[in-house]
Design a protein around this motif. Structure first.
Motif, PDB file in Angstrom:
ATOM      1  N   VAL A  62      -2.198   6.744   3.695  1.00 16.18           N
ATOM      2  CA  VAL A  62      -2.150   5.281   3.532  1.00 16.18           C
ATOM      3  C   VAL A  62      -2.355   4.590   4.873  1.00 16.18           C
ATOM      4  O   VAL A  62      -3.124   3.632   4.994  1.00 16.18           O
ATOM      5  N   HIS A  99      -5.324   2.123   6.165  1.00 16.92           N
ATOM      6  CA  HIS A  99      -4.935   0.818   6.698  1.00 16.92           C
ATOM      7  C   HIS A  99      -5.553   0.575   8.078  1.00 16.92           C
ATOM      8  O   HIS A  99      -6.063  -0.517   8.353  1.00 16.92           O
ATOM      9  N   GLN A 152       0.832  -1.206   0.000  1.00 18.02           N
ATOM     10  CA  GLN A 152       0.000   0.000   0.000  1.00 18.02           C
ATOM     11  C   GLN A 152       0.868   1.258   0.000  1.00 18.02           C
ATOM     12  O   GLN A 152       0.579   2.229  -0.712  1.00 18.02           O
TER      13      GLN A 152
END
Length: 313
Positions: free
Chosen positions: A75, A79, A22
């Motif tokens: 990110v 997550h 990611q």
């Protein structure tokens, strides 16, 4: 040269690789976009951390530091919501609200998921209002992660989740509380339904047939097998007096009337078989009920159905 390091202790290899992928996608997007991020990046992963390195001179790092920091924070926020949110909720349900039975915990988690995904506006609890609530939680996380990365380039994800997310955790706590309230209300409702089912089971039928005519909304009429209006006052009202005086807000007194007259068979004539009260009646009386939408009695009391209604499944 190391730019950032994300520490992820006690994580398995698949988890670290997924998070690393990611981060890599976000860095590639920054590299390709007109963001000023032109230097190549390297990612190094172990079982304990992900290290972001940049191959450029130290004096040039500050020009891209802000873009990378914000991208990395975004990110990590995504997550946390995708991978950690339900774990935090479960921890709250078990440790703070003291639910230990696995069936109860899973049921409450189900209410959490349902409410967090719902697009219906809940005025008394705006934190549950669908995608807008998720975006707000992401923004909250992103701002806090950005601040942490400004303070130090080395971020312990576990430490951040434990010590830096009081506002975020409080919002999840409110979601858990709402889910528990829904769970308790549903359990009370199911217990009451079971009580009614038992009463119906032990009670002998008093009349052979009742026709329940649903005229729309919450307007119902109960007729006997001669299609004459039934007067519930002619029957024993013990059930109504002893059971329905409990402190449970039941949907409609039509249920108590049906139980009072105790028909062997109930024909429900309706154009809206998915209405909650009709589902409840079918649940209580089970195989005694038959739902009908287009018979002669329906046409007499509800009017002829539209052609498109007759063709619908």
């Amino acid at each position: 040269m190391e730019l950032f390091a994300i520490v992820v202790m006690n994580a398995d290899e698949a988890y670290v690789r997924s998070l690393c992928a990611q981060i890599e996608r976000e860095l590639q997007l920054l590299h390709n976009a007109e963001s000023g991020v032109t230097a190549p990046f390297d990612l190094h992963e172990t079982h304990a951390y992900i290290r972001v390195e940049v191959r450029m001179k130290e004096r040039e790092i500050s020009s891209i530091h802000k873009e990378v920091r914000e991208g990395l924070a975004g990110v990590l926020a995504d997550h946390i919501i995708a991978e950690k949110e339900l774990l935090i909720l479960r921890d709250l349900i078990v440790k703070e609200f003291k639910y230990e039975a696995i069936d109860d915990v899973e049921a409450i988690e189900g209410y959490c998921k349902q409410s967090m995904c719902a697009e219906t506006v809940i005025e008394e609890l705006p934190i549950l209002n669908g995608s807008s609530a998720r975006l707000r939680r992401k923004q909250m996380l992103t701002e806090q992660l950005t601040q942490s990365l400004e303070e130090t380039p080395r971020l312990s994800l576990d430490g951040f989740l434990k010590f830096r997310l009081q506002d975020y955790t409080e919002e999840l706590r409110e979601i858990a509380e709402y889910a528990i309230d829904e769970f308790m209300m549903d359990r009370q409702y199911q217990e009451f339904i079971s009580l009614l089912q038992y009463f119906v089971y032990i009670q002998e039928a008093k009349i052979p047939v009742a026709h329940l005519i649903h005229k729309g909304g919450h307007e119902f009429v109960i007729l006997n097998d001669q299609l004459e209006l039934i007067d519930a006052n002619e029957f024993d009202t013990t059930f109504k007096l002893e059971v329905l005086e409990k402190d449970i807000n039941f949907e409609d007194m039509i249920v108590s009337t049906l139980i009072t007259v105790s028909p062997a068979n109930i024909y429900i004539h309706t154009r809206d078989p998915e209405l909650t009260i009709i589902k409840t009646i079918r649940q209580i009386f089970e195989d005694r009920t038959t739902v009908c939408s287009y018979c002669r009695t329906c046409d007499i009391f509800l009017g002829e159905a539209k052609k498109q209604d007759q063709l619908s499944p």
